[in-house]
Write a protein that holds these residues in place. Sequence first.
Motif, short mmCIF file in Angstrom:
data_model
loop_
_atom_site.label_atom_id
_atom_site.label_comp_id
_atom_site.label_asym_id
_atom_site.label_seq_id
_atom_site.Cartn_x
_atom_site.Cartn_y
_atom_site.Cartn_z
N VAL A 37 0.87 -1.13 0.07
CA VAL A 37 -0.03 0.12 -0.02
C VAL A 37 0.86 1.14 0.06
CG1 VAL A 37 -1.67 1.60 1.46
CG2 VAL A 37 -2.03 -1.17 1.15
N PHE A 45 -4.98 2.47 -4.43
CA PHE A 45 -4.68 0.90 -4.39
C PHE A 45 -5.45 0.04 -3.56
CE2 PHE A 45 -2.23 -2.62 -2.61
CZ PHE A 45 -1.66 -3.08 -3.65
N TYR A 49 -7.62 -3.30 -4.81
CA TYR A 49 -7.44 -4.59 -4.02
C TYR A 49 -8.64 -5.05 -3.83
CZ TYR A 49 -6.39 -7.52 -0.06
OH TYR A 49 -6.06 -8.41 0.79
N SER A 218 0.44 -0.96 -10.27
CA SER A 218 -0.32 -0.87 -9.01
C SER A 218 -1.21 -1.84 -9.25
CB SER A 218 -0.69 0.49 -8.74
OG SER A 218 0.43 1.26 -8.76
N ALA A 222 -2.06 -5.07 -7.12
CA ALA A 222 -3.31 -5.58 -6.37
C ALA A 222 -3.83 -6.73 -6.73
CB ALA A 222 -4.28 -4.32 -6.59
N HIS A 225 -1.73 -9.69 -5.34
CA HIS A 225 -1.71 -9.72 -3.80
C HIS A 225 -2.93 -10.25 -3.29
CE1 HIS A 225 -0.45 -8.91 0.16
NE2 HIS A 225 -1.50 -8.47 0.40
#
Length: 460
Positions: A37, A45, A49, A218, A222, A225
């Motif tokens: 983050v 972000f 996410y 990014s 996201a 992750h």
Amino acid sequence: MNQTAPRSLWASRLGFILAAAGSAVGLGNIWKFPYVVGENGGGAFVLVYLACILLVGLPIMMAEFMLGRHTRRDAVGAFVQLEGKRSPWIAAGWVSITAAFLILSYYSVVAGWTLDYVYRALRGSFSGVPAATIEGMFDGLIADGPRQILWHLVFICLCLGIVIGGVQKGIERWSKILMPILLALLALLFMNGMLSKGAWEGIAFMFRPDFEKLTAGSVLEAMGHAFFTLSLGMAAMITYGSYIKRNEDLLGSSLRIVGLDVTIALMAGLAIFPIVFSVGMEPGAGPGLIFKTIPVVFSRIPGGFVLAILFFLLLSFAALTSAISLLEAQVAYLIDERGWGRKRATALLAGLAFLVGLPTALSYNSLAQWHLIGERTFFDSADLLTSNYLLPISGLLISIYVGWFWSGSEEKQELVAGGSGWVYPLWHFLIRYIAPSAIAIVLFFKMRETGLFAWFGNLF
């Protein structure tokens, strides 16, 4: 299938949810999420996410639970039962089992770092010490191969001791102990963060969207992750799904697990960023945020000695709840497909994970010059292979199989059994079109970003 005894099942819904949430809640939530983050601009972000979690993560989690419960088998055995021993779809199971094994081998080393920092915190190593000395502790740790190997062994033994107890008396019992403690520790750290003078800055950083800082990279981060943090593509959720009772509401349980996972990730950020801001340090400090920046912060604030102990205990418990699911996914394969006893299977796989993890423990010292993929160390290569390739490939195969090839009536039956048949059209659309498309895009750009195309070109 070589099972001779009835399959173990979760004793309660709470036990299943805590075990599955424990699998999802790991170092990725508390170690990686805050610094990711920080590196990608904060609130914008977080929004991306959360969208990735709902549109891709949740549908695939439900698909893995369905595969496990419908077949009552491990990740490989599920495809064997549905498609036969010669089916190419078995590759999806093998990729996920391989990912689980490799991740456990190096994850255990990283978890060993958290145990080392618990020990340091208990000794008061961060109190009254200059910042440069504290920051140098981590560099000293990764340069010390024998010390890492010792903690790696301790952590593997903890995993072995829990998994060898079985589903109810081992994994479920310890999940009911570890997860409430983890939540209590996080709640204490969260309240401390909210009472610090940097609370509003931390909240704004986490939730105020700044789309100018949001790049294509990014968005890919996201997505990756979201996939990793839910333990998808690594055989764990298929295996845990095989222990679910027939009348369990898969949608409701999955939402609770995802909710816990996201809540803990956000609480971790809100526990960490306020105290980082309160002492004027940099929130986007990268991977060193936890092992370098945070100990320095604790050395500067009132009650830092106690907070440091609580924080690194939290990291250790989070790592343990994830690692036991990785080991169980492999153990289930040997029990289901090879007819092994649990003790023998657990001891062998834990021992192999320890041995394969040794090069990771030596990656930044004795084997620092040993490069596998490009200029990457063994540790970095193993992490690249699993996180960027094996997990997405496994998830892609599972989403394509479930969305396009598995019988729709069997899928719907799994949702109807728990009273969630109404969600089938939406879920099926997401698992058929959105999830595989999103994963394929991420996989393509990750291969280009990490230079795998060029690496393959050089091989030939």
